[in-house]
Design a protein around this motif. Structure first.
Motif, PDB file in Angstrom:
ATOM      1  N   GLU A   1       8.714  72.773  96.996  1.00 46.05           N
ATOM      2  CA  GLU A   1       8.878  72.937  98.442  1.00 46.05           C
ATOM      3  C   GLU A   1      10.237  73.569  98.756  1.00 46.05           C
ATOM      4  O   GLU A   1      11.234  72.881  98.870  1.00 46.05           O
ATOM      5  CB  GLU A   1       8.732  71.602  99.173  1.00 46.05           C
ATOM      6  N   ASN A   2      10.241  74.872  98.887  1.00 47.36           N
ATOM      7  CA  ASN A   2      11.494  75.592  99.134  1.00 47.36           C
ATOM      8  C   ASN A   2      11.892  75.431 100.606  1.00 47.36           C
ATOM      9  O   ASN A   2      11.637  76.294 101.434  1.00 47.36           O
ATOM     10  CB  ASN A   2      11.332  77.065  98.762  1.00 47.36           C
ATOM     11  N   HIS A   3      12.531  74.319 100.915  1.00 47.58           N
ATOM     12  CA  HIS A   3      12.954  74.038 102.291  1.00 47.58           C
ATOM     13  C   HIS A   3      14.132  74.904 102.713  1.00 47.58           C
ATOM     14  O   HIS A   3      14.313  75.155 103.907  1.00 47.58           O
ATOM     15  CB  HIS A   3      13.377  72.572 102.431  1.00 47.58           C
ATOM     16  N   PHE A   4      14.966  75.334 101.759  1.00 47.35           N
ATOM     17  CA  PHE A   4      16.274  75.868 102.117  1.00 47.35           C
ATOM     18  C   PHE A   4      16.419  77.377 101.963  1.00 47.35           C
ATOM     19  O   PHE A   4      17.307  77.963 102.562  1.00 47.35           O
ATOM     20  CB  PHE A   4      17.352  75.157 101.301  1.00 47.35           C
ATOM     21  N   GLY A   5      15.575  78.037 101.152  1.00 49.64           N
ATOM     22  CA  GLY A   5      15.607  79.482 101.044  1.00 49.64           C
ATOM     23  C   GLY A   5      16.686  80.005 100.113  1.00 49.64           C
ATOM     24  O   GLY A   5      17.467  79.261  99.516  1.00 49.64           O
ATOM     25  N   HIS A   6      16.726  81.348  99.971  1.00 55.23           N
ATOM     26  CA  HIS A   6      17.700  81.996  99.104  1.00 55.23           C
ATOM     27  C   HIS A   6      17.847  83.456  99.513  1.00 55.23           C
ATOM     28  O   HIS A   6      17.162  83.939 100.411  1.00 55.23           O
ATOM     29  CB  HIS A   6      17.298  81.883  97.627  1.00 55.23           C
ATOM     30  N   ILE A   7      18.771  84.158  98.847  1.00 56.75           N
ATOM     31  CA  ILE A   7      19.000  85.582  99.100  1.00 56.75           C
ATOM     32  C   ILE A   7      18.864  86.324  97.777  1.00 56.75           C
ATOM     33  O   ILE A   7      19.462  85.946  96.769  1.00 56.75           O
ATOM     34  CB  ILE A   7      20.392  85.832  99.717  1.00 56.75           C
TER      35      ILE A   7
END
Length: 673
Positions: free
Chosen positions: A503-509
């Motif tokens: 569950e990728n709640h926070f994200g990335h770049i």
């Protein structure tokens, strides 16, 4: 008699109006690729920077070869980070000051109607729209004190828009509606006119304050403005309607999120979560709508098609097949949305143009690579929905500064990205006869491919991403950055030692380097930042984020002339300041160094808002930032009782209003330095 209404079921982490997942293809998910790309130790500890440097040590455009971290000047970050904020105010670092500017309802044209909840739909067509988003400053004669500020207005909260909503139990998506299901026509007109784009001449006075200049340049482009279709889709059967039997025109632009600025100095507004505005009661919905989230339903997001009187400008939001042919109804109306809309801010009489060769999907925005004389124009765009894709367009004709215009975007090749597990990537052409896009496989011609861009990307095997949002190009290295906001659909079964997040709640770049020029068909990629708290977030060096750098749901992205990477967050109001998101406080803006990975918090906003849209004047001494939907966290019952979570920016008992921030340094210096 009015009553409250809210259509549909909303996934809890999605913001108001965000599109639910509609990608049922078997294409590879980016999280699986990330597993194979790095071991857990590489992902979480210091070798990430080395991996990025190695992956990006490729030939760069402009006749230079630079590895990441080698050769390009590293920008300074000269302010002291501010703490997480939870108050109903805007906070910036010591030595900076903020002016609140052009809130929703500010008069800019016509008879300059003053802001009022009683303002009419026609008044709203001459006032700054609602829900400020992507934005650019176009200087006049090179000035950093006088120019055109052009900004998007993504959507509306009808409960704050209408005096008639007072006392009703409405949440952020609710609206006044009559008992028979109809809606007041002027309320609908006001909502349509609060969407779109504002073009405003602004000037800095001798006291340092910025003001709106009443000027011929000022205008509103709204959900009712006539627009021209251009490129391969224009004039085809896909977009023929009762309004435009020849498929050449459409009324309005909707859900304009981020933007783009062309090399010939025009503005592009993105059409993002547009599909929810349409009802369609047909028993069978073809892929031109189903793949974009339109299902058999009698309801639209705001029920515009049920405006009293049955005016054609409102009825068109019903895409049901009701006539003998597409020329007799609006079954094709949704096919003319989902594009980038070109606007010439310097010609107030010009007609906006939807550039269909950039593809039809939930455009977050578009970012152009630096234009090079005699080479193709290249731009990138993300499809902001779960498990959707990143696209690139390469023009057929070369850029010639003396003659360049929007027609360069009507001929070329649209590509979609595939990210491989070894850190390489490739661009897959979405063109007739290529990668299996043939009539035998269901893609009749180029127009059919572009209208069904998502289905074409499914077919060629593009990589499913975690909500691709804003992009940016490093002006020195040519590296391309994209924010991937979140995706909580990732299951526990996909987690192993190489992939720490279910569950990728926070994200990335993510960032990548093209193999040669930006028109190349291959690239090298890696992760720039893993968003999260101090336990789960990681910087470029693989080190945990400290308290001055924690963030969630990176969204807005911009790289300034000195290469500072500005990152804005969009934690949904449905989870903001609760549970695992409580530690992040209100949405914020941070600054990163692209070489060292240093990250500092620069700004926090008021309650219930999203920080979005950022640009500076050419001298970098004035920054414009948008605050969207303050007070969106107000629950329905609280709204009925007049107990709002935010009263920003006016304070007291005022309703909250989206507005622009004007940020300067007390010493007159460069922002962020």
């Amino acid at each position: 008699m009015n009553q409250s209404y809210k259509p549909g079921h909303v996934d809890p982490i999605l913001a108001a109006g965000d599109e639910p997942a509609s990608n049922a293809s078997r294409n590879v998910y980016f999280g699986d690729i990330l597993e194979a790309r790095m071991s857990r130790r590489t992902l979480l500890r210091g070798s990430l920077a080395a991996a990025v440097a190695g992956a990006m040590a490729t030939s760069l455009p402009f006749g230079r070869a630079l590895a990441a971290g080698n050769g390009a000047p590293s920008p300074s970050i000269g302010f002291k980070a501010i703490p997480v904020g939870t108050g109903d105010s805007v906070v910036v670092p010591e030595g900076y000051r903020v002016q609140t500017f052009i809130p929703w309802g500010t008069p800019i044209s016509g008879s300059m109607p003053a802001f009022s909840l009683q303002a009419s739909g026609e008044d709203q067509a001459h006032q700054v729209g609602s829900h400020h988003d992507g934005m650019h400053f176009f200087p006049l004669d090179g000035s950093s004190r006088d120019g055109l500020l052009v900004l998007n207005h993504e959507y509306v909260e009808p409960r704050f828009l209408h005096a008639a909503a007072s006392g009703l139990a409405l949440d952020s998506e609710g609206f006044p509606q009559r008992e028979d299901g109809s809606r007041d026509a002027d309320q609908v007109r006001k909502e349509l006119n609060a969407h779109g784009v504002s073009v405003i001449r602004v000037r800095q006075g001798g006291d340092g304050q910025w003001q709106v200049v009443e000027d011929r340049y000022n205008r509103r482009i709204t959900g009712l403005t006539p627009m021209r279709l251009a490129g391969p889709v224009a004039g085809t059967e896909h977009v023929m309607t009762k309004y435009s039997p020849d498929g050449s025109m459409i009324r309005g632009t909707l859900n304009n999120c981020a933007h783009g600025v062309t090399p010939w100095n025009t503005y592009l507004a993105a059409e993002e979560n547009w599909s929810g505005y349409f009802a369609n009661e047909d028993a069978e919905i073809d892929r031109r709508q189903a793949r974009y989230g339109i299902a058999t339903r009698a309801e639209g997001r705001y029920q515009w098609h049920r405006a009293e009187g049955g005016a054609d400008e409102f009825v068109r939001f019903d895409a049901t097949s009701r006539g003998d042919s597409p020329r007799d109804d609006y079954r094709n109306e949704p096919h003319a949305f989902g594009y980038m809309v070109e606007i010439d801010p310097f010609d107030p009489e010009s007609t906006p143009v939807k550039r269909t060769h950039l593809g039809r999907f939930a455009h977050e925005g578009v970012i152009f690579a630096p234009a090079v004389e005699g080479q193709p124009v290249v731009c990138y765009s993300g499809d902001d929905a779960r498990f959707e894709y990143i696209y690139k367009f390469v023009s057929a004709r070369p850029y010639q500064a003396a003659s360049a215009d929007g027609s360069l975007l009507d001929e070329g090749t649209l590509y979609v990205a595939r990210f491989n597990d070894d850190g390489s990537g490739e661009w897959l052409a979405l063109a007739p006869g290529e990668n299996g896009l043939t009539p035998e496989n269901g893609f009749a011609d180029l127009a059919d491919i572009l209208v069904n861009a998502r289905s074409a990307a499914d077919h060629v095997g593009a990589t499913k991403m975690d909500r691709p949002e804003w992009g940016a190009v490093d002006p020195a290295t040519g590296q391309v950055y994209f924010t991937l906001t979140n995706n909580t659909r990732r299951s526990e079964e996909q987690v192993d030692a190489a992939n720490p997040r279910a569950e990728n709640h926070f994200g990335h770049i993510i960032r990548w380097q093209e193999d040669g020029t930006h028109a190349a068909e291959r690239f090298q990629w890696d992760i720039f930042l893993l968003a999260g708290d101090q336990e789960s977030g990681r910087d470029l060096n693989g080190e945990p984020l400290d308290q001055d750098a924690i963030l969630a749901s990176p969204d807005g992205l911009w790289i300034d002339a000195d290469r500072r990477v500005w990152i804005q967050t969009d934690i949904s109001e449905s989870v903001m300041n609760t549970g695992i998101h409580e530690v992040f406080g209100n949405n914020q803006m941070l600054v990163a160094n692209p070489e060292t990975g240093e990250l500092r918090r620069f700004l926090t906003g008021p309650i219930g808002q999203e920080i979005t849209g950022v640009v500076t004047t050419p001298d970098q001494r004035t920054m414009f930032v948008n605050v969207q939907h303050p007070g969106a966290t107000t629950e329905a019952e609280a709204f009925a009782a007049g107990e709002l979570t935010s009263h920003w920016p006016d304070g007291g008992n005022a309703i909250p209003r989206s507005a622009t921030l004007v940020i300067t340094r007390e010493d007159g210096g460069i922002i962020g330095a």
